[in-house]
Design a protein around this motif. Sequence first.
Motif, PDB file in Angstrom:
ATOM      1  N   GLU A 165       0.830  -1.208   0.000  1.00  0.00           N
ATOM      2  CA  GLU A 165       0.000   0.000   0.000  1.00  0.00           C
ATOM      3  C   GLU A 165       0.864   1.258   0.000  1.00  0.00           C
ATOM      4  N   GLN A 166       1.873   1.289   0.868  1.00  0.00           N
ATOM      5  CA  GLN A 166       2.733   2.471   0.941  1.00  0.00           C
ATOM      6  C   GLN A 166       3.568   2.619  -0.329  1.00  0.00           C
ATOM      7  N   ALA A 167       4.014   1.516  -0.894  1.00  0.00           N
ATOM      8  CA  ALA A 167       4.802   1.592  -2.123  1.00  0.00           C
ATOM      9  C   ALA A 167       3.967   2.134  -3.276  1.00  0.00           C
ATOM     10  N   LYS A 168       2.719   1.696  -3.369  1.00  0.00           N
ATOM     11  CA  LYS A 168       1.851   2.210  -4.431  1.00  0.00           C
ATOM     12  C   LYS A 168       1.573   3.699  -4.232  1.00  0.00           C
ATOM     13  N   ALA A 169       1.398   4.125  -2.980  1.00  0.00           N
ATOM     14  CA  ALA A 169       1.187   5.551  -2.715  1.00  0.00           C
ATOM     15  C   ALA A 169       2.419   6.359  -3.093  1.00  0.00           C
ATOM     16  N   LEU A 170       3.598   5.810  -2.811  1.00  0.00           N
ATOM     17  CA  LEU A 170       4.853   6.460  -3.194  1.00  0.00           C
ATOM     18  C   LEU A 170       4.953   6.590  -4.706  1.00  0.00           C
ATOM     19  N   ILE A 171       4.648   5.528  -5.411  1.00  0.00           N
ATOM     20  CA  ILE A 171       4.688   5.543  -6.876  1.00  0.00           C
ATOM     21  C   ILE A 171       3.700   6.572  -7.421  1.00  0.00           C
ATOM     22  N   ASP A 172       2.536   6.623  -6.839  1.00  0.00           N
ATOM     23  CA  ASP A 172       1.525   7.579  -7.293  1.00  0.00           C
ATOM     24  C   ASP A 172       1.971   9.018  -7.052  1.00  0.00           C
ATOM     25  N   ARG A 173       2.682   9.262  -5.941  1.00  0.00           N
ATOM     26  CA  ARG A 173       3.209  10.613  -5.706  1.00  0.00           C
ATOM     27  C   ARG A 173       4.227  10.975  -6.774  1.00  0.00           C
ATOM     28  N   SER A 268      19.243   1.847  15.309  1.00  0.00           N
ATOM     29  CA  SER A 268      20.161   2.685  16.087  1.00  0.00           C
ATOM     30  C   SER A 268      19.932   4.166  15.840  1.00  0.00           C
ATOM     31  N   GLN A 269      19.472   4.522  14.632  1.00  0.00           N
ATOM     32  CA  GLN A 269      19.128   5.897  14.281  1.00  0.00           C
ATOM     33  C   GLN A 269      17.898   5.858  13.379  1.00  0.00           C
ATOM     34  N   MET A 270      17.347   7.034  13.061  1.00  0.00           N
ATOM     35  CA  MET A 270      16.151   7.049  12.239  1.00  0.00           C
ATOM     36  C   MET A 270      16.456   6.550  10.829  1.00  0.00           C
ATOM     37  N   SER A 271      15.685   5.576  10.385  1.00  0.00           N
ATOM     38  CA  SER A 271      15.817   5.042   9.030  1.00  0.00           C
ATOM     39  C   SER A 271      15.293   6.038   8.011  1.00  0.00           C
ATOM     40  N   SER A 272      15.928   6.078   6.854  1.00  0.00           N
ATOM     41  CA  SER A 272      15.451   6.933   5.772  1.00  0.00           C
ATOM     42  C   SER A 272      14.061   6.526   5.283  1.00  0.00           C
ATOM     43  N   LEU A 273      13.627   5.321   5.616  1.00  0.00           N
ATOM     44  CA  LEU A 273      12.268   4.902   5.276  1.00  0.00           C
ATOM     45  C   LEU A 273      11.222   5.820   5.901  1.00  0.00           C
ATOM     46  N   ARG A 274      11.564   6.402   7.054  1.00  0.00           N
ATOM     47  CA  ARG A 274      10.574   7.256   7.730  1.00  0.00           C
ATOM     48  C   ARG A 274      10.199   8.457   6.863  1.00  0.00           C
ATOM     49  N   TRP A 275      11.133   8.949   6.048  1.00  0.00           N
ATOM     50  CA  TRP A 275      10.819  10.076   5.159  1.00  0.00           C
ATOM     51  C   TRP A 275       9.765   9.673   4.133  1.00  0.00           C
ATOM     52  N   LEU A 276       9.923   8.490   3.559  1.00  0.00           N
ATOM     53  CA  LEU A 276       8.949   8.034   2.562  1.00  0.00           C
ATOM     54  C   LEU A 276       7.596   7.786   3.207  1.00  0.00           C
ATOM     55  N   GLU A 277       7.599   7.227   4.400  1.00  0.00           N
ATOM     56  CA  GLU A 277       6.346   6.985   5.100  1.00  0.00           C
ATOM     57  C   GLU A 277       5.632   8.294   5.442  1.00  0.00           C
ATOM     58  N   THR A 325      29.731   6.130  -2.252  1.00  0.00           N
ATOM     59  CA  THR A 325      29.909   4.689  -2.049  1.00  0.00           C
ATOM     60  C   THR A 325      29.056   4.155  -0.903  1.00  0.00           C
ATOM     61  N   GLN A 326      28.992   4.873   0.200  1.00  0.00           N
ATOM     62  CA  GLN A 326      28.250   4.400   1.376  1.00  0.00           C
ATOM     63  C   GLN A 326      26.787   4.839   1.363  1.00  0.00           C
ATOM     64  N   GLY A 327      26.379   5.550   0.318  1.00  0.00           N
ATOM     65  CA  GLY A 327      25.061   6.161   0.297  1.00  0.00           C
ATOM     66  C   GLY A 327      24.013   5.328  -0.418  1.00  0.00           C
ATOM     67  N   LEU A 328      22.848   5.232   0.198  1.00  0.00           N
ATOM     68  CA  LEU A 328      21.722   4.483  -0.359  1.00  0.00           C
ATOM     69  C   LEU A 328      20.668   5.467  -0.848  1.00  0.00           C
ATOM     70  N   PHE A 329      20.317   5.365  -2.120  1.00  0.00           N
ATOM     71  CA  PHE A 329      19.297   6.206  -2.735  1.00  0.00           C
ATOM     72  C   PHE A 329      17.997   5.405  -2.790  1.00  0.00           C
ATOM     73  N   ILE A 330      16.915   5.955  -2.248  1.00  0.00           N
ATOM     74  CA  ILE A 330      15.656   5.218  -2.205  1.00  0.00           C
ATOM     75  C   ILE A 330      14.507   6.099  -2.691  1.00  0.00           C
ATOM     76  N   GLY A 331      13.471   5.460  -3.239  1.00  0.00           N
ATOM     77  CA  GLY A 331      12.279   6.200  -3.633  1.00  0.00           C
ATOM     78  C   GLY A 331      11.845   5.916  -5.049  1.00  0.00           C
ATOM     79  N   GLU A 332      11.123   6.870  -5.630  1.00  0.00           N
ATOM     80  CA  GLU A 332      10.604   6.769  -6.993  1.00  0.00           C
ATOM     81  C   GLU A 332      11.511   7.584  -7.904  1.00  0.00           C
ATOM     82  N   PRO A 333      12.268   6.946  -8.769  1.00  0.00           N
ATOM     83  CA  PRO A 333      13.366   7.641  -9.451  1.00  0.00           C
ATOM     84  C   PRO A 333      12.961   8.677 -10.483  1.00  0.00           C
ATOM     85  N   LEU A 334      11.822   8.516 -11.139  1.00  0.00           N
ATOM     86  CA  LEU A 334      11.475   9.372 -12.273  1.00  0.00           C
ATOM     87  C   LEU A 334      10.671  10.616 -11.881  1.00  0.00           C
ATOM     88  N   ALA A 335      10.380  10.789 -10.612  1.00  0.00           N
ATOM     89  CA  ALA A 335       9.656  11.989 -10.175  1.00  0.00           C
ATOM     90  C   ALA A 335      10.402  13.239 -10.611  1.00  0.00           C
TER      91      ALA A 335
END
Length: 342
Positions: A165-173, A268-277, A325-335
């Motif tokens: 559900e959250q992934a579809k909402a992210l894609i729709d955004r 241990s720290q806030m996950s970047s997932l919280r931004w997408l949520e 190198t240590q960085g993870l990019f997450i989300g909907e790429p074509l926005a």
Amino acid sequence: MPRFLLPILVSLLLACALPARAQFSSAPRLQPEQLAIVINDAEPNSVQIGEYYRKRRGIPAANVVHVHIPGKPREISESRFQALKEEIDGQLKPEVQAVLMVWTAPYKVSCNAITGAYTLGFDPDQCTRTCAPGRPSPYFNATTPRPYTDLHMRLSMLLPTESVEQAKALIDRGTGAGFKIVPATAYFLQTSEKARNSRAGFFPPPGRIAARQLATKTMQADVLEDAKDIVIYETGMAEVDKLDTLGFVPGALADHLTSLGGDLLGNSQMSSLRWLEAGATASYGTVSEPCNHWQKFPNPTVLLKHYVQGNSAIEAYWKSVAWPTQGLFIGEPLAAPYGRRR
């Protein structure tokens, strides 16, 4: 002068000199036929979300790659990663400029983020001392719309799959961004956590870009509360409060400078997932201790410059990190909220 400072200073001068009523012609950007989707057949959510994304974005069926990664491991070995990369690359046409991995985990290859390792190649030297300077990205502050063709590097991003559900909402955004320009604000916070303010010197000055209906605000505060027009939110905190009070416009980018935001399933720290949520469309975080080198995090001026010029989220984010190198990019790429529709 260190070589990484020159493009930053040029970008700052351009940003400061940009007239408030400047006219924009959107830059060429990544198109759906240039993006490949990698689906993990061992994860039902990946299969379902990957097909939803393919249809929403009109990704050619020939650009879909199927792999099998059982067990959702957070980290994979270098040898397992190299086999996975060869499996993916072997199925891609040379026209493909970027790759979207449709899963939450794995997100780490030893100390490398899986997106950093895929795009730049695995770097074992970074793991001998994770606080050392990283491998320079030739795509930092670049202008090419074809990173694989011109630089032989395919951009990469993760589309998390913990919730269909959250992934579809992210894609729709993401797909909803860019149909029309909406009033929005880019917020940049300098916080009381001084060690996490290393990129504050690169915050754009407060102002307004009338042609984009965009305001920039630089604040000295630990938290942003009740803002409903966010297109960019960058801060330096281990934990970011009041996310439930915020409103993000379609295509919004948000990240926090801290050590382990990219440890998506860690605590241990806030996950970047919280931004997408919370409503952002893309984010960024590191998966191993980077120390506070600003080069290992999105540079605010570079990010803003390329995003308002019409780049997609994956392009603007990748262009903004000098040592990814240590960085993870997450989300909907074509926005692309400021991109011109074809």
